[in-house]
Design a protein around this motif. Structure first.
Motif, PDB file in Angstrom:
ATOM      1  N   ILE A   1      13.119  -1.052  -2.529  1.00 13.91           N
ATOM      2  CA  ILE A   1      12.618  -0.147  -3.575  1.00 13.91           C
ATOM      3  C   ILE A   1      12.380  -0.934  -4.857  1.00 13.91           C
ATOM      4  CG2 ILE A   1      13.260   1.782  -5.098  1.00 13.91           C
ATOM      5  CD1 ILE A   1      12.545   2.814  -2.388  1.00 13.91           C
ATOM      6  N   SER A   2      13.331  -1.770  -5.239  1.00 15.09           N
ATOM      7  CA  SER A   2      13.214  -2.570  -6.450  1.00 15.09           C
ATOM      8  C   SER A   2      12.004  -3.499  -6.375  1.00 15.09           C
ATOM      9  CB  SER A   2      14.501  -3.375  -6.651  1.00 15.09           C
ATOM     10  OG  SER A   2      14.388  -4.225  -7.758  1.00 15.09           O
ATOM     11  N   THR A   3      11.808  -4.132  -5.227  1.00 13.80           N
ATOM     12  CA  THR A   3      10.665  -5.033  -5.047  1.00 13.80           C
ATOM     13  C   THR A   3       9.351  -4.274  -5.145  1.00 13.80           C
ATOM     14  OG1 THR A   3      11.963  -6.507  -3.652  1.00 13.80           O
ATOM     15  CG2 THR A   3       9.567  -6.651  -3.435  1.00 13.80           C
ATOM     16  N   ILE A   4       9.280  -3.111  -4.513  1.00 13.79           N
ATOM     17  CA  ILE A   4       8.050  -2.302  -4.554  1.00 13.79           C
ATOM     18  C   ILE A   4       7.732  -1.918  -6.004  1.00 13.79           C
ATOM     19  CG2 ILE A   4       7.020  -0.085  -3.862  1.00 13.79           C
ATOM     20  CD1 ILE A   4       7.259  -1.980  -1.493  1.00 13.79           C
ATOM     21  N   VAL A   5       8.724  -1.493  -6.752  1.00 12.86           N
ATOM     22  CA  VAL A   5       8.501  -1.124  -8.154  1.00 12.86           C
ATOM     23  C   VAL A   5       8.040  -2.343  -8.952  1.00 12.86           C
ATOM     24  CG1 VAL A   5       9.621  -0.331 -10.283  1.00 12.86           C
ATOM     25  CG2 VAL A   5      10.055   0.855  -8.120  1.00 12.86           C
TER      26      VAL A   5
ATOM     27  N   ARG B   1       0.868  -1.185   0.000  1.00 14.26           N
ATOM     28  CA  ARG B   1       0.000   0.000   0.000  1.00 14.26           C
ATOM     29  C   ARG B   1       0.899   1.227   0.000  1.00 14.26           C
ATOM     30  NH1 ARG B   1      -5.212  -0.018   1.755  1.00 14.26           N
ATOM     31  NH2 ARG B   1      -4.846   1.948   2.801  1.00 14.26           N
ATOM     32  N   THR B   2       0.779   2.047  -1.022  1.00 18.00           N
ATOM     33  CA  THR B   2       1.619   3.233  -1.089  1.00 18.00           C
ATOM     34  C   THR B   2       0.864   4.386  -1.718  1.00 18.00           C
ATOM     35  OG1 THR B   2       3.732   4.130  -1.830  1.00 18.00           O
ATOM     36  CG2 THR B   2       2.680   2.525  -3.272  1.00 18.00           C
ATOM     37  N   LYS B   3       1.253   5.587  -1.365  1.00 14.63           N
ATOM     38  CA  LYS B   3       0.647   6.786  -1.944  1.00 14.63           C
ATOM     39  C   LYS B   3       1.455   7.276  -3.140  1.00 14.63           C
ATOM     40  CE  LYS B   3       2.965   9.587   1.554  1.00 14.63           C
ATOM     41  NZ  LYS B   3       2.786  10.405   2.730  1.00 14.63           N
ATOM     42  N   TYR B   4       2.496   6.542  -3.501  1.00 13.52           N
ATOM     43  CA  TYR B   4       3.378   6.933  -4.587  1.00 13.52           C
ATOM     44  C   TYR B   4       3.110   6.092  -5.830  1.00 13.52           C
ATOM     45  CZ  TYR B   4       5.738   8.657  -0.437  1.00 13.52           C
ATOM     46  OH  TYR B   4       6.012   9.264   0.753  1.00 13.52           O
ATOM     47  N   THR B   5       3.477   6.628  -6.967  1.00 18.76           N
ATOM     48  CA  THR B   5       3.399   5.866  -8.210  1.00 18.76           C
ATOM     49  C   THR B   5       4.709   5.100  -8.382  1.00 18.76           C
ATOM     50  OG1 THR B   5       4.369   7.622  -9.548  1.00 18.76           O
ATOM     51  CG2 THR B   5       1.954   7.664  -9.251  1.00 18.76           C
ATOM     52  N   ALA B   6       4.700   4.116  -9.259  1.00 18.59           N
ATOM     53  CA  ALA B   6       5.922   3.348  -9.535  1.00 18.59           C
ATOM     54  C   ALA B   6       7.018   4.274 -10.055  1.00 18.59           C
ATOM     55  CB  ALA B   6       5.631   2.240 -10.547  1.00 18.59           C
ATOM     56  N   LYS B   7       6.642   5.254 -10.860  1.00 19.39           N
ATOM     57  CA  LYS B   7       7.620   6.193 -11.402  1.00 19.39           C
ATOM     58  C   LYS B   7       8.285   6.990 -10.276  1.00 19.39           C
ATOM     59  CE  LYS B   7       8.104   9.928 -14.740  1.00 19.39           C
ATOM     60  NZ  LYS B   7       7.420  10.802 -15.683  1.00 19.39           N
ATOM     61  N   GLN B   8       7.500   7.418  -9.294  1.00 17.86           N
ATOM     62  CA  GLN B   8       8.068   8.162  -8.174  1.00 17.86           C
ATOM     63  C   GLN B   8       9.025   7.293  -7.362  1.00 17.86           C
ATOM     64  OE1 GLN B   8       4.199   9.351  -6.614  1.00 17.86           O
ATOM     65  NE2 GLN B   8       4.895  11.479  -6.653  1.00 17.86           N
ATOM     66  N   VAL B   9       8.609   6.057  -7.086  1.00 17.71           N
ATOM     67  CA  VAL B   9       9.415   5.146  -6.278  1.00 17.71           C
ATOM     68  C   VAL B   9      10.714   4.812  -7.004  1.00 17.71           C
ATOM     69  CG1 VAL B   9       9.505   2.844  -5.235  1.00 17.71           C
ATOM     70  CG2 VAL B   9       7.417   4.190  -5.066  1.00 17.71           C
TER      71      VAL B   9
ATOM     72  N   VAL C   1       6.385  -4.921  -7.881  1.00 19.72           N
ATOM     73  CA  VAL C   1       5.000  -5.200  -7.513  1.00 19.72           C
ATOM     74  C   VAL C   1       4.065  -4.223  -8.215  1.00 19.72           C
ATOM     75  CG1 VAL C   1       3.341  -5.119  -5.601  1.00 19.72           C
ATOM     76  CG2 VAL C   1       5.526  -6.284  -5.294  1.00 19.72           C
ATOM     77  N   MET C   2       4.420  -2.951  -8.154  1.00 21.81           N
ATOM     78  CA  MET C   2       3.546  -1.926  -8.724  1.00 21.81           C
ATOM     79  C   MET C   2       3.434  -2.033 -10.240  1.00 21.81           C
ATOM     80  SD  MET C   2       4.568   1.268  -6.297  1.00 21.81           S
ATOM     81  CE  MET C   2       3.235   2.341  -6.823  1.00 21.81           C
ATOM     82  N   GLU C   3       4.471  -2.511 -10.878  1.00 22.62           N
ATOM     83  CA  GLU C   3       4.444  -2.639 -12.341  1.00 22.62           C
ATOM     84  C   GLU C   3       4.036  -4.026 -12.798  1.00 22.62           C
ATOM     85  OE1 GLU C   3       8.240  -1.134 -13.680  1.00 22.62           O
ATOM     86  OE2 GLU C   3       7.547   0.939 -13.455  1.00 22.62           O
ATOM     87  N   GLY C   4       3.624  -4.883 -11.862  1.00 28.64           N
ATOM     88  CA  GLY C   4       3.083  -6.180 -12.215  1.00 28.64           C
ATOM     89  C   GLY C   4       4.095  -7.278 -12.450  1.00 28.64           C
ATOM     90  N   ARG C   5       5.374  -7.036 -12.159  1.00 23.84           N
ATOM     91  CA  ARG C   5       6.401  -8.074 -12.332  1.00 23.84           C
ATOM     92  C   ARG C   5       6.484  -8.980 -11.107  1.00 23.84           C
ATOM     93  NH1 ARG C   5       9.076  -3.428 -14.488  1.00 23.84           N
ATOM     94  NH2 ARG C   5      10.183  -3.166 -12.518  1.00 23.84           N
ATOM     95  N   ASP C   6       5.799  -8.625 -10.065  1.00 23.19           N
ATOM     96  CA  ASP C   6       5.754  -9.420  -8.833  1.00 23.19           C
ATOM     97  C   ASP C   6       4.282  -9.690  -8.578  1.00 23.19           C
ATOM     98  OD1 ASP C   6       5.536 -10.016  -5.955  1.00 23.19           O
ATOM     99  OD2 ASP C   6       7.647  -9.454  -5.856  1.00 23.19           O
ATOM    100  N   MET C   7       3.937 -10.889  -8.127  1.00 25.54           N
ATOM    101  CA  MET C   7       2.541 -11.300  -8.025  1.00 25.54           C
ATOM    102  C   MET C   7       1.821 -10.731  -6.797  1.00 25.54           C
ATOM    103  SD  MET C   7       2.445 -12.675 -10.874  1.00 25.54           S
ATOM    104  CE  MET C   7       0.698 -12.619 -10.782  1.00 25.54           C
ATOM    105  N   ARG C   8       2.534 -10.066  -5.885  1.00 23.06           N
ATOM    106  CA  ARG C   8       1.843  -9.431  -4.774  1.00 23.06           C
ATOM    107  C   ARG C   8       0.960  -8.313  -5.304  1.00 23.06           C
ATOM    108  NH1 ARG C   8       7.067  -9.014  -0.950  1.00 23.06           N
ATOM    109  NH2 ARG C   8       8.074  -9.291  -2.944  1.00 23.06           N
ATOM    110  N   VAL C   9       0.008  -7.899  -4.523  1.00 20.85           N
ATOM    111  CA  VAL C   9      -0.935  -6.869  -4.943  1.00 20.85           C
ATOM    112  C   VAL C   9      -0.390  -5.500  -4.556  1.00 20.85           C
ATOM    113  CG1 VAL C   9      -3.272  -5.983  -4.618  1.00 20.85           C
ATOM    114  CG2 VAL C   9      -2.865  -8.447  -4.653  1.00 20.85           C
ATOM    115  N   ALA C  10      -0.459  -4.573  -5.493  1.00 20.75           N
ATOM    116  CA  ALA C  10      -0.065  -3.185  -5.214  1.00 20.75           C
ATOM    117  C   ALA C  10      -1.320  -2.335  -5.171  1.00 20.75           C
ATOM    118  CB  ALA C  10       0.883  -2.662  -6.278  1.00 20.75           C
ATOM    119  N   GLU C  11      -1.381  -1.458  -4.199  1.00 21.96           N
ATOM    120  CA  GLU C  11      -2.536  -0.586  -4.064  1.00 21.96           C
ATOM    121  C   GLU C  11      -2.019   0.831  -3.818  1.00 21.96           C
ATOM    122  OE1 GLU C  11      -6.235   0.006  -0.963  1.00 21.96           O
ATOM    123  OE2 GLU C  11      -5.136  -1.873  -0.972  1.00 21.96           O
TER     124      GLU C  11
END
Length: 167
Positions: free
Chosen positions: A142-146, A3-11, A148-158
């Motif tokens: 940071i790499s893992t969060i990006v 859960r993050t308030k940032y976009t993948a680009k920001q992260v 997830v957010m870009e769909g390369r990791d199966m966890r859910v990004a919100e």
């Protein structure tokens, strides 16, 4: 779930740093920072802040649902037992008078009951937060969060709230 308030680009931007508050609301960030702090033998402040956040949510909820007041009182005593009482499992640095005052307030707590401890715990964590941001574990996070957010990791990004202030 991330859960993050940032976009993948920001992260993914050069020099991006999560704010200390972000580590309290996101389980993935919290667990990564807690692991780092455990290695520094200094996890008590993060654990305490997390417990205070639960207390505050219960206190705020008690305005709408009075049954939550008792849960907040119980959470308050848990905080006292594990973080404030002398020789507690995760004792944070608290002047004796502050601990005594909090113990008295727990008979009828309010949302500000733990504000003095919250403030000192935030100050104590600020230096650790800066140090953590310079580690390889943080870079991997940071790499893992990006991913997830870009769909390369199966966890859910919100993405929640606004776009943050980091870029």
């Amino acid at each position: 779930t991330v859960r993050t308030k940032y976009t993948a680009k920001q992260v993914d931007a050069e020099g991006f740093r999560f704010e200390l508050d972000d580590f309290l609301v996101d389980r993935v960030l919290y667990e990564a920072f807690l692991k780092y702090l455990d290695g520094q033998v200094s996890s008590e402040n993060l654990r305490c802040l997390q417990a205070i956040n639960v207390f505050k949510k219960l206190m705020h909820g008690a305005f709408l649902d009075p049954s939550l007041k008792q849960q907040a009182i119980e959470q308050g005593w848990v905080i006292y037992k594990y973080f404030i009482a002398e020789e507690s499992a995760y004792e944070v640095s608290v002047p004796h008078e502050v601990g005594r005052d909090i113990m008295r307030e727990l008979a009828n707590p309010n949302v500000k009951t733990f504000d003095r401890i919250e403030s000192s715990a935030n100050l104590a964590l600020a230096a650790h937060h800066s140090s953590f941001a310079g580690t390889s574990a943080y870079a991997k996070l940071i790499s893992t969060i990006v991913d997830v957010m870009e769909g390369r990791d199966m966890r859910v990004a919100e993405v929640v709230g606004g776009g943050g202030n980091n870029g």
